[in-house]
Design a protein around this motif. Structure first.
Motif, PDB file in Angstrom:
ATOM      1  N   UNK A  97       0.855  -1.193   0.000  1.00 41.57           N
ATOM      2  CA  UNK A  97       0.000   0.000   0.000  1.00 41.57           C
ATOM      3  C   UNK A  97       0.884   1.233   0.000  1.00 41.57           C
ATOM      4  N   UNK A  98       0.512   2.198  -0.818  1.00 46.76           N
ATOM      5  CA  UNK A  98       1.203   3.490  -0.825  1.00 46.76           C
ATOM      6  C   UNK A  98       0.185   4.566  -0.462  1.00 46.76           C
ATOM      7  N   UNK A  99       0.229   5.077   0.766  1.00 45.42           N
ATOM      8  CA  UNK A  99      -0.716   6.116   1.193  1.00 45.42           C
ATOM      9  C   UNK A  99      -0.123   7.511   0.977  1.00 45.42           C
ATOM     10  N   UNK A 100      -0.881   8.540   1.314  1.00 47.11           N
ATOM     11  CA  UNK A 100      -0.311   9.888   1.355  1.00 47.11           C
ATOM     12  C   UNK A 100      -0.835  10.626   2.580  1.00 47.11           C
ATOM     13  N   UNK A 101      -0.288  11.787   2.836  1.00 50.10           N
ATOM     14  CA  UNK A 101      -0.544  12.489   4.097  1.00 50.10           C
ATOM     15  C   UNK A 101      -2.020  12.765   4.383  1.00 50.10           C
ATOM     16  N   UNK A 102      -2.848  13.140   3.389  1.00 49.33           N
ATOM     17  CA  UNK A 102      -4.253  13.436   3.697  1.00 49.33           C
ATOM     18  C   UNK A 102      -5.060  12.266   4.252  1.00 49.33           C
ATOM     19  N   UNK A 146       5.089   5.807  -9.376  1.00 50.61           N
ATOM     20  CA  UNK A 146       4.457   6.954 -10.025  1.00 50.61           C
ATOM     21  C   UNK A 146       3.476   7.621  -9.061  1.00 50.61           C
ATOM     22  N   UNK A 147       2.753   6.789  -8.313  1.00 46.91           N
ATOM     23  CA  UNK A 147       1.850   7.340  -7.298  1.00 46.91           C
ATOM     24  C   UNK A 147       2.617   8.158  -6.271  1.00 46.91           C
ATOM     25  N   UNK A 148       3.800   7.682  -5.891  1.00 44.96           N
ATOM     26  CA  UNK A 148       4.624   8.441  -4.953  1.00 44.96           C
ATOM     27  C   UNK A 148       4.944   9.817  -5.520  1.00 44.96           C
ATOM     28  N   UNK A 149       5.321   9.875  -6.801  1.00 41.49           N
ATOM     29  CA  UNK A 149       5.625  11.160  -7.427  1.00 41.49           C
ATOM     30  C   UNK A 149       4.412  12.044  -7.603  1.00 41.49           C
ATOM     31  N   UNK A 150       3.261  11.437  -7.918  1.00 36.00           N
ATOM     32  CA  UNK A 150       2.045  12.200  -8.161  1.00 36.00           C
ATOM     33  C   UNK A 150       1.347  12.629  -6.886  1.00 36.00           C
ATOM     34  N   UNK A 151       1.143  11.680  -5.973  1.00 32.04           N
ATOM     35  CA  UNK A 151       0.283  11.941  -4.826  1.00 32.04           C
ATOM     36  C   UNK A 151       1.025  12.062  -3.510  1.00 32.04           C
ATOM     37  N   UNK A 152       2.073  11.242  -3.321  1.00 30.05           N
ATOM     38  CA  UNK A 152       2.865  11.382  -2.103  1.00 30.05           C
ATOM     39  C   UNK A 152       3.588  12.717  -2.087  1.00 30.05           C
ATOM     40  N   UNK A 153       4.431  12.937  -3.108  1.00 34.35           N
ATOM     41  CA  UNK A 153       5.121  14.219  -3.244  1.00 34.35           C
ATOM     42  C   UNK A 153       4.159  15.324  -3.676  1.00 34.35           C
ATOM     43  N   UNK A 154       3.097  14.940  -4.366  1.00 38.71           N
ATOM     44  CA  UNK A 154       2.144  15.927  -4.873  1.00 38.71           C
ATOM     45  C   UNK A 154       1.517  16.783  -3.789  1.00 38.71           C
ATOM     46  N   UNK A 155       1.423  16.259  -2.570  1.00 34.90           N
ATOM     47  CA  UNK A 155       0.902  17.068  -1.459  1.00 34.90           C
ATOM     48  C   UNK A 155       1.745  18.335  -1.304  1.00 34.90           C
ATOM     49  N   UNK A 156       3.068  18.187  -1.384  1.00 35.46           N
ATOM     50  CA  UNK A 156       3.952  19.351  -1.267  1.00 35.46           C
ATOM     51  C   UNK A 156       3.802  20.272  -2.473  1.00 35.46           C
ATOM     52  N   UNK A 157       3.610  19.686  -3.663  1.00 38.50           N
ATOM     53  CA  UNK A 157       3.441  20.522  -4.851  1.00 38.50           C
ATOM     54  C   UNK A 157       2.165  21.364  -4.743  1.00 38.50           C
ATOM     55  N   UNK A 158       1.093  20.740  -4.281  1.00 36.68           N
ATOM     56  CA  UNK A 158      -0.176  21.450  -4.126  1.00 36.68           C
ATOM     57  C   UNK A 158      -0.048  22.535  -3.059  1.00 36.68           C
ATOM     58  N   UNK A 231       4.920  21.541 -13.393  1.00 36.37           N
ATOM     59  CA  UNK A 231       4.220  20.512 -12.619  1.00 36.37           C
ATOM     60  C   UNK A 231       4.517  19.120 -13.170  1.00 36.37           C
ATOM     61  N   UNK A 232       4.509  18.982 -14.491  1.00 27.81           N
ATOM     62  CA  UNK A 232       4.830  17.686 -15.091  1.00 27.81           C
ATOM     63  C   UNK A 232       6.256  17.266 -14.758  1.00 27.81           C
ATOM     64  N   UNK A 233       7.182  18.228 -14.808  1.00 23.61           N
ATOM     65  CA  UNK A 233       8.582  17.923 -14.496  1.00 23.61           C
ATOM     66  C   UNK A 233       8.745  17.535 -13.027  1.00 23.61           C
ATOM     67  N   UNK A 234       7.958  18.173 -12.157  1.00 20.50           N
ATOM     68  CA  UNK A 234       8.041  17.860 -10.731  1.00 20.50           C
ATOM     69  C   UNK A 234       7.614  16.419 -10.472  1.00 20.50           C
ATOM     70  N   UNK A 235       6.512  15.976 -11.079  1.00 20.25           N
ATOM     71  CA  UNK A 235       6.052  14.596 -10.909  1.00 20.25           C
ATOM     72  C   UNK A 235       7.069  13.620 -11.501  1.00 20.25           C
ATOM     73  N   UNK A 236       7.628  13.972 -12.651  1.00 20.10           N
ATOM     74  CA  UNK A 236       8.639  13.118 -13.278  1.00 20.10           C
ATOM     75  C   UNK A 236       9.865  12.984 -12.380  1.00 20.10           C
TER      76      UNK A 236
END
Length: 248
Positions: A97-102, A146-158, A231-236
Protein backbone atom coordinates in the motif's frame (compact mmCIF):
# COMPACT_ATOMS: atom_id res chain seq x y z
CA UNK A 1 -16.47 -5.66 5.00
CA UNK A 2 -15.50 -3.30 7.75
CA UNK A 3 -13.69 0.03 7.64
CA UNK A 4 -11.15 1.38 10.06
CA UNK A 5 -13.79 3.47 11.79
CA UNK A 6 -15.78 0.31 12.44
CA UNK A 7 -12.87 -1.69 13.83
CA UNK A 8 -13.13 -1.78 17.59
CA UNK A 9 -9.86 -0.74 19.31
CA UNK A 10 -9.78 -3.89 21.42
CA UNK A 11 -9.51 -5.90 18.18
CA UNK A 12 -6.27 -4.13 17.23
CA UNK A 13 -2.90 -5.38 18.46
CA UNK A 14 0.02 -3.01 17.83
CA UNK A 15 3.69 -3.86 18.26
CA UNK A 16 6.69 -1.56 18.62
CA UNK A 17 10.10 -1.71 20.34
CA UNK A 18 9.18 0.79 23.07
CA UNK A 19 6.12 2.21 24.79
CA UNK A 20 7.00 5.61 23.34
CA UNK A 21 5.86 4.33 19.95
CA UNK A 22 2.75 2.69 21.36
CA UNK A 23 1.29 5.49 23.46
CA UNK A 24 -1.19 6.64 20.79
CA UNK A 25 -2.48 3.11 20.33
CA UNK A 26 -2.81 2.69 24.08
CA UNK A 27 -4.70 5.99 24.32
CA UNK A 28 -7.23 4.67 21.77
CA UNK A 29 -7.75 1.48 23.78
CA UNK A 30 -5.82 -0.85 21.47
CA UNK A 31 -3.91 -3.85 22.74
CA UNK A 32 -0.14 -3.45 22.55
CA UNK A 33 2.94 -5.63 22.73
CA UNK A 34 6.68 -5.50 22.18
CA UNK A 35 6.65 -8.89 20.45
CA UNK A 36 6.19 -8.92 16.68
CA UNK A 37 5.59 -12.70 16.53
CA UNK A 38 2.78 -12.28 19.07
CA UNK A 39 0.95 -10.12 16.54
CA UNK A 40 1.19 -12.90 13.95
CA UNK A 41 -0.10 -15.47 16.45
CA UNK A 42 -3.07 -13.27 17.33
CA UNK A 43 -4.05 -11.48 14.08
CA UNK A 44 -4.90 -12.81 10.61
CA UNK A 45 -4.47 -9.37 9.00
CA UNK A 46 -1.11 -7.73 9.67
CA UNK A 47 0.18 -4.31 8.57
CA UNK A 48 3.92 -3.67 8.45
CA UNK A 49 4.45 0.07 8.88
CA UNK A 50 8.16 0.20 9.61
CA UNK A 51 10.89 2.27 7.99
CA UNK A 52 11.99 0.56 4.76
CA UNK A 53 15.49 -0.38 5.97
CA UNK A 54 14.03 -2.03 9.09
CA UNK A 55 11.35 -4.10 7.36
CA UNK A 56 13.56 -6.98 6.11
CA UNK A 57 14.74 -7.77 9.64
CA UNK A 58 11.15 -7.67 10.91
CA UNK A 59 10.01 -10.04 8.16
CA UNK A 60 12.78 -12.51 8.97
CA UNK A 61 11.76 -12.35 12.64
CA UNK A 62 8.08 -13.09 12.02
CA UNK A 63 8.42 -15.47 9.05
CA UNK A 64 8.23 -18.65 11.21
CA UNK A 65 4.84 -17.50 12.51
CA UNK A 66 3.34 -16.77 9.07
CA UNK A 67 0.71 -19.22 7.81
CA UNK A 68 -1.42 -19.44 4.69
CA UNK A 69 -4.24 -17.86 6.72
CA UNK A 70 -2.42 -14.55 7.10
CA UNK A 71 -2.92 -11.47 4.93
CA UNK A 72 0.24 -9.35 5.09
CA UNK A 73 0.25 -5.70 4.06
CA UNK A 74 3.37 -3.56 3.70
CA UNK A 75 3.23 0.24 3.93
CA UNK A 76 7.02 0.56 3.64
CA UNK A 77 8.05 2.69 0.67
CA UNK A 78 10.40 1.17 -1.85
CA UNK A 79 10.22 -2.44 -0.64
CA UNK A 80 9.02 -4.52 -3.59
CA UNK A 81 6.54 -7.36 -3.52
CA UNK A 82 9.24 -9.72 -4.71
CA UNK A 83 11.44 -8.76 -1.76
CA UNK A 84 8.55 -9.29 0.64
CA UNK A 85 7.78 -12.70 -0.86
CA UNK A 86 11.45 -13.77 -0.78
CA UNK A 87 11.64 -13.10 2.97
CA UNK A 88 8.35 -14.83 3.80
CA UNK A 89 7.16 -18.43 3.48
CA UNK A 90 5.99 -19.74 0.09
CA UNK A 91 2.42 -18.79 -0.85
CA UNK A 92 2.33 -15.93 1.69
CA UNK A 93 -0.49 -13.54 0.75
CA UNK A 94 1.23 -10.17 0.45
CA UNK A 95 0.04 -6.73 -0.67
CA UNK A 96 1.70 -3.30 -0.84
CA UNK A 97 0.00 0.00 0.00
CA UNK A 98 1.20 3.49 -0.82
CA UNK A 99 -0.72 6.12 1.19
CA UNK A 100 -0.31 9.89 1.36
CA UNK A 101 -0.54 12.49 4.10
CA UNK A 102 -4.25 13.44 3.70
CA UNK A 103 -5.15 9.97 5.02
CA UNK A 104 -4.98 11.62 8.46
CA UNK A 105 -8.16 13.57 7.58
CA UNK A 106 -9.83 10.67 5.71
CA UNK A 107 -9.12 12.25 2.31
CA UNK A 108 -6.12 10.20 1.28
CA UNK A 109 -5.21 9.06 -2.21
CA UNK A 110 -3.88 5.51 -1.95
CA UNK A 111 -2.88 2.75 -4.31
CA UNK A 112 -2.33 -0.92 -3.58
CA UNK A 113 -0.67 -3.76 -5.46
CA UNK A 114 -1.07 -7.44 -4.77
CA UNK A 115 1.55 -10.17 -4.70
CA UNK A 116 1.43 -13.46 -6.58
CA UNK A 117 -0.68 -15.27 -3.99
CA UNK A 118 -3.08 -12.47 -3.02
CA UNK A 119 -6.40 -12.73 -4.79
CA UNK A 120 -9.59 -10.77 -5.28
CA UNK A 121 -10.79 -11.43 -1.73
CA UNK A 122 -7.65 -9.99 -0.18
CA UNK A 123 -7.72 -6.95 -2.47
CA UNK A 124 -11.38 -6.24 -1.74
CA UNK A 125 -10.87 -6.63 2.00
CA UNK A 126 -7.93 -4.24 2.00
CA UNK A 127 -9.74 -1.67 -0.14
CA UNK A 128 -12.78 -1.76 2.14
CA UNK A 129 -10.54 -0.94 5.09
CA UNK A 130 -8.50 1.73 3.37
CA UNK A 131 -11.46 3.57 1.86
CA UNK A 132 -12.30 4.77 5.36
CA UNK A 133 -9.15 6.89 4.93
CA UNK A 134 -9.91 8.17 1.42
CA UNK A 135 -9.76 6.85 -2.13
CA UNK A 136 -7.96 3.58 -2.84
CA UNK A 137 -7.16 2.19 -6.29
CA UNK A 138 -5.57 -1.11 -7.22
CA UNK A 139 -2.66 -0.74 -9.66
CA UNK A 140 0.19 -2.83 -11.09
CA UNK A 141 3.22 -2.57 -8.83
CA UNK A 142 5.12 -0.65 -11.52
CA UNK A 143 2.76 2.29 -10.91
CA UNK A 144 3.38 2.53 -7.16
CA UNK A 145 6.45 4.74 -7.65
CA UNK A 146 4.46 6.95 -10.02
CA UNK A 147 1.85 7.34 -7.30
CA UNK A 148 4.62 8.44 -4.95
CA UNK A 149 5.62 11.16 -7.43
CA UNK A 150 2.05 12.20 -8.16
CA UNK A 151 0.28 11.94 -4.83
CA UNK A 152 2.86 11.38 -2.10
CA UNK A 153 5.12 14.22 -3.24
CA UNK A 154 2.14 15.93 -4.87
CA UNK A 155 0.90 17.07 -1.46
CA UNK A 156 3.95 19.35 -1.27
CA UNK A 157 3.44 20.52 -4.85
CA UNK A 158 -0.18 21.45 -4.13
CA UNK A 159 0.89 23.25 -0.94
CA UNK A 160 3.41 25.28 -2.94
CA UNK A 161 0.67 26.24 -5.42
CA UNK A 162 -1.79 27.08 -2.65
CA UNK A 163 0.85 29.26 -0.99
CA UNK A 164 1.54 31.03 -4.29
CA UNK A 165 -2.17 31.68 -4.89
CA UNK A 166 -2.54 33.18 -1.42
CA UNK A 167 0.56 35.31 -1.77
CA UNK A 168 -0.81 36.69 -5.02
CA UNK A 169 -3.90 37.78 -3.11
CA UNK A 170 -1.75 39.27 -0.35
CA UNK A 171 0.16 41.23 -3.00
CA UNK A 172 -3.15 42.67 -4.17
CA UNK A 173 -4.18 43.70 -0.65
CA UNK A 174 -5.93 40.75 1.05
CA UNK A 175 -4.94 39.83 4.65
CA UNK A 176 -2.63 36.80 4.73
CA UNK A 177 -4.75 34.52 6.94
CA UNK A 178 -7.86 35.11 4.88
CA UNK A 179 -5.97 34.60 1.62
CA UNK A 180 -4.56 31.24 2.72
CA UNK A 181 -7.96 30.02 3.94
CA UNK A 182 -9.65 30.96 0.67
CA UNK A 183 -6.86 29.43 -1.41
CA UNK A 184 -7.10 26.13 0.50
CA UNK A 185 -10.90 26.09 0.21
CA UNK A 186 -10.63 26.80 -3.51
CA UNK A 187 -8.40 23.75 -3.95
CA UNK A 188 -10.74 21.60 -1.84
CA UNK A 189 -13.85 22.72 -3.70
CA UNK A 190 -12.28 22.28 -7.12
CA UNK A 191 -11.12 18.76 -6.25
CA UNK A 192 -14.61 17.81 -5.08
CA UNK A 193 -16.18 19.08 -8.31
CA UNK A 194 -13.68 17.11 -10.40
CA UNK A 195 -14.28 13.90 -8.44
CA UNK A 196 -18.05 14.16 -8.10
CA UNK A 197 -18.71 15.19 -11.70
CA UNK A 198 -16.02 12.98 -13.19
CA UNK A 199 -14.95 15.79 -15.47
CA UNK A 200 -11.59 16.20 -17.15
CA UNK A 201 -9.87 19.25 -15.61
CA UNK A 202 -9.74 20.90 -19.03
CA UNK A 203 -13.54 20.90 -19.19
CA UNK A 204 -13.93 22.55 -15.79
CA UNK A 205 -11.25 25.06 -16.69
CA UNK A 206 -13.16 25.91 -19.87
CA UNK A 207 -16.41 26.29 -17.92
CA UNK A 208 -14.81 28.87 -15.62
CA UNK A 209 -13.42 30.96 -18.49
CA UNK A 210 -15.49 33.69 -20.15
CA UNK A 211 -14.37 35.58 -23.25
CA UNK A 212 -12.20 38.51 -22.24
CA UNK A 213 -12.76 37.76 -18.53
CA UNK A 214 -10.48 37.57 -15.53
CA UNK A 215 -9.73 33.85 -15.68
CA UNK A 216 -8.35 33.74 -19.21
CA UNK A 217 -6.02 36.61 -18.37
CA UNK A 218 -4.80 34.71 -15.31
CA UNK A 219 -4.39 31.47 -17.28
CA UNK A 220 -2.31 33.33 -19.85
CA UNK A 221 0.00 34.47 -17.07
CA UNK A 222 0.31 30.87 -15.80
CA UNK A 223 1.17 29.65 -19.31
CA UNK A 224 3.84 32.33 -19.59
CA UNK A 225 5.29 31.13 -16.30
CA UNK A 226 5.37 27.51 -17.48
CA UNK A 227 3.11 26.17 -14.71
CA UNK A 228 2.03 23.00 -16.51
CA UNK A 229 5.51 22.10 -17.71
CA UNK A 230 6.91 22.70 -14.22
CA UNK A 231 4.22 20.51 -12.62
CA UNK A 232 4.83 17.69 -15.09
CA UNK A 233 8.58 17.92 -14.50
CA UNK A 234 8.04 17.86 -10.73
CA UNK A 235 6.05 14.60 -10.91
CA UNK A 236 8.64 13.12 -13.28
CA UNK A 237 11.54 14.08 -10.99
CA UNK A 238 9.82 12.73 -7.87
CA UNK A 239 8.90 9.48 -9.65
CA UNK A 240 12.46 8.97 -10.89
CA UNK A 241 13.78 9.54 -7.37
CA UNK A 242 11.25 7.04 -5.97
CA UNK A 243 12.48 4.47 -8.50
CA UNK A 244 16.09 5.15 -7.50
CA UNK A 245 15.26 4.61 -3.84
CA UNK A 246 13.37 1.41 -4.65
CA UNK A 247 16.50 -0.03 -6.27
CA UNK A 248 18.70 0.63 -3.23
Amino acid sequence: MVGWRKVEPEHVLASAPSDRNLCRFQAMGCQTTHSNPEVLHSCPLVFFATKPHILPAVLVEVAPAVTEEHILVSVAAGVSLSTLEELLPPKARVLRVSPNLPCIVQEGAMVMARGRHAGTYEAQLLRSLLEACGQCEEVPEAQVDIHTGLSGSGVAFVCAFSEALAEGAVKMGMPSGLAHRIAAQTLLGTAKVLLQKGQHPAQLRTDVCTPGGTTIYGLHALEQGGLRAAAMSAVEAATCRARELSRK
